[in-house]
Design an enzyme around this catalytic site. Structure first.
Site, mmCIF file in Angstrom:
data_model
loop_
_atom_site.group_PDB
_atom_site.id
_atom_site.type_symbol
_atom_site.label_atom_id
_atom_site.label_comp_id
_atom_site.label_asym_id
_atom_site.label_seq_id
_atom_site.Cartn_x
_atom_site.Cartn_y
_atom_site.Cartn_z
ATOM 1 N N GLN A 1 35.545 37.202 46.732
ATOM 2 C CA GLN A 1 35.352 38.352 47.669
ATOM 3 C C GLN A 1 35.925 38.020 49.009
ATOM 4 O O GLN A 1 35.821 36.839 49.669
ATOM 5 C CB GLN A 1 33.913 38.696 48.015
ATOM 6 N N TYR B 1 32.102 40.452 34.642
ATOM 7 C CA TYR B 1 33.104 40.316 35.269
ATOM 8 C C TYR B 1 32.617 39.244 36.549
ATOM 9 O O TYR B 1 32.811 39.607 37.708
ATOM 10 C CB TYR B 1 33.316 41.618 36.009
ATOM 11 N N GLU C 1 33.653 36.286 32.012
ATOM 12 C CA GLU C 1 34.735 36.522 32.739
ATOM 13 C C GLU C 1 36.048 36.189 32.160
ATOM 14 O O GLU C 1 36.250 35.291 31.112
ATOM 15 C CB GLU C 1 34.647 35.498 33.791
ATOM 16 N N ASP D 1 30.498 44.291 37.601
ATOM 17 C CA ASP D 1 31.376 44.230 39.004
ATOM 18 C C ASP D 1 32.746 44.484 38.409
ATOM 19 O O ASP D 1 33.529 43.598 38.641
ATOM 20 C CB ASP D 1 31.090 43.209 39.693
ATOM 21 N N CYS E 1 34.091 49.151 42.834
ATOM 22 C CA CYS E 1 34.969 49.177 44.149
ATOM 23 C C CYS E 1 36.096 50.602 43.925
ATOM 24 O O CYS E 1 36.992 50.789 44.675
ATOM 25 C CB CYS E 1 35.951 48.000 44.208
#
Ligand code: SAH
Length: 452
Positions: A284, A313, A334, A382, A409
């Protein structure tokens, strides 16, 4: 379909009624929508039409006839022209309200009735980014760093990148000066020539450790050893990599990273835990806001210590590892192998022994688990902008976790996915978090509960 008599280069007076999700003012001329650069809601502007499309057009403000009370005036237009800070001309509180409204609008389109909380704003809406990928070009015979003008590849030279950690700006400028001293050329993308294409810098906010990745066209370039030695001379650079990208492409990074000096990773700290970050791994970009985002996710999960939590994720494992103390076990999923390796190391350095991480696509791994009828209590997702894969929705419906925490997002794909899940899951509330102040990006956390 809208039709219009407007033509390119025509000058028009426009009343701005809204701001598009791209940050452009919206006006209508006899029902025909125009998207207007540098124009805010409540303003009246004189604008020149730059493009007339079939259903909508574009225009550029020439003169503001009536200002919005929320307009900020003391900014450098470069930050809008380059797309670095497309909302810089709007008071920060209005940006926050705008981002909440984006979520509300997308929910309304899907007829979702979900409470949307006010956007969690940043105390430091500038100088927040911990990562930069800056193009290097030769301008007037000298290596030059900056940002491309929007929708072009014209380099606008910059020294202050406004939303980046100023220590990163200083390092970029220092390397640019070294390139000039050594007469090293920036990349020429038309001819696929030149030496240095990009400078990538990451700096860990909590520890100050800094990683530099120099993206070059060939290791045979002139003066490379001198350049690398000079970069290392700054003791703040704790990790230096070379990345060779010889291809004629817009993709910034080549596939291989070669460690030149220092450590393979930098270490940052989030909510009291240490995280090692490799150059390929996602991390991030806004330290202050990430801690708030993760805390909201932890609160939404309402863990008692008994749960099996899946962090889908998972990147380098930050969210799952932040929850591990409050759960029975954590499993991260992931797709980037290096990130999974980072996550495993991160579990170890924090003394966490109830977390494991698997490499794979979330949709594939959860499909397999659904077949095996595994028990999952809390699912954290995410995903990237495109949201959840359609097949993942059916796996979730089969696995039936009690709670889902959806970090998004992109409010459009969030709304789409919440709509697909609505028969089985009730969305309790959504909290937008401003991870990218001054830009149009909208991040949010939604908590969902299984309907029995
Ligand atoms: N939760 C992490 C990472 C979020 S970014 C954090 O907060 O830092 C999204 C991550 O999803 C990236 O690491 C990306 O590599 C990964 N990813 C993208 N598509 C995926 C997929 N289909 N399955 C699993 N991971 C995926």
């Amino acid at each position: 379909m809208q039709t219009t008599k407007l033509t390119k280069n025509q000058i028009v007076t426009l009343d701005i009624i809204d701001l598009s999700y791209e940050g452009l003012g919206v006006a209508k001329v006899d029902g025909y929508p125009l998207f207007v650069e540098n124009a805010l809601p409540q303003e009246q502007v004189e604008a020149i039409i730059t493009k007339v499309g079939r259903n909508f057009g574009f225009a550029k403000t020439k003169k503001i006839l009536q200002d919005s009370p929320d307009r900020v005036t003391d900014y450098d237009p470069k930050y809008i022209q380059t797309g670095i800070a497309p909302l810089i001309h709007w008071r920060y509180e209005r940006q926050l309200a705008f981002k909440r409204q984006q979520v509300v609008n997308n929910f309304e389109k899907q007829h979702l009735d979900i409470e949307v909380h006010p956007t969690v704003g940043a105390e430091h809406p500038l100088a927040y980014r911990n990562k930069a990928q800056i193009p290097v070009r030769t301008v007037k015979g000298q290596a030059t760093t900056g940002f491309f003008r929007s929708r072009s590849h014209d380099l606008v030279p910059l020294e202050d990148y406004l939303i980046q950690d100023p220590k990163i700006d200083a390092e970029i400028n220092r390397i640019r000066d070294l390139l000039r001293q050594l007469q090293i050329q920036g990349y020429d993308e038309n001819r696929n020539r030149g030496d240095v294409r990009h400078i990538m810098v990451r700096r860990a906010t909590a520890t100050g450790e800094m990683m530099v990745v120099l993206v070059i066209t060939s290791t045979k370039m002139k003066h490379l050893p001198q350049l690398l030695a000079a970069i290392q001379a700054n003791s703040e650079v704790t990790s230096l990599y070379l990345n060779v990208n010889a291809k004629k492409t817009n993709v910034i990074l080549g596939s291989k990273f070669e460690l030149v000096a220092g450590q393979e990773y930098i270490t940052d700290e989030i909510l009291g835990k240490q995280f090692r970050i490799s150059p390929q791994s996602f991390f991030q970009v806004n330290h202050e806001q990430t801690q708030k985002l993760y805390q909201l996710a932890i609160d939404a999960a309402e863990l008692t210590g008994q749960e099996t939590v899946v962090d889908a994720y998972s990147g380098i494992g930050t969210i799952g590892l932040s929850m591990a103390d409050h759960a029975q076990e954590v499993i991260g999923v992931e797709v980037v192998k290096q990130a999974v390796q980072d996550a495993q190391v991160n579990a170890a350095i924090n003394g966490i022994d109830n977390a494991q991480f698997v490499v794979g696509k979330t949709e594939d791994v959860l499909a397999k688990w659904a077949q095996e009828q595994r028990q999952i209590d809390v699912l954290v997702v995410d995903p990237p902008r495109k949201g959840l894969d359609a097949s993942l929705i059916s796996s979730i419906q089969a696995l039936r976790p009690q709670k889902i925490v959806y970090i998004s997002c992109n409010p459009a794909t969030l709304a789409r996915d919440l709509n697909l899940l609505r028969a089985d899951y009730q969305a309790l509330h959504t909290t937008p978090v401003d991870m990218f102040p001054m830009t149009k990006h909208v991040e949010s956390v939604t908590s969902l509960e299984l309907i029995h």
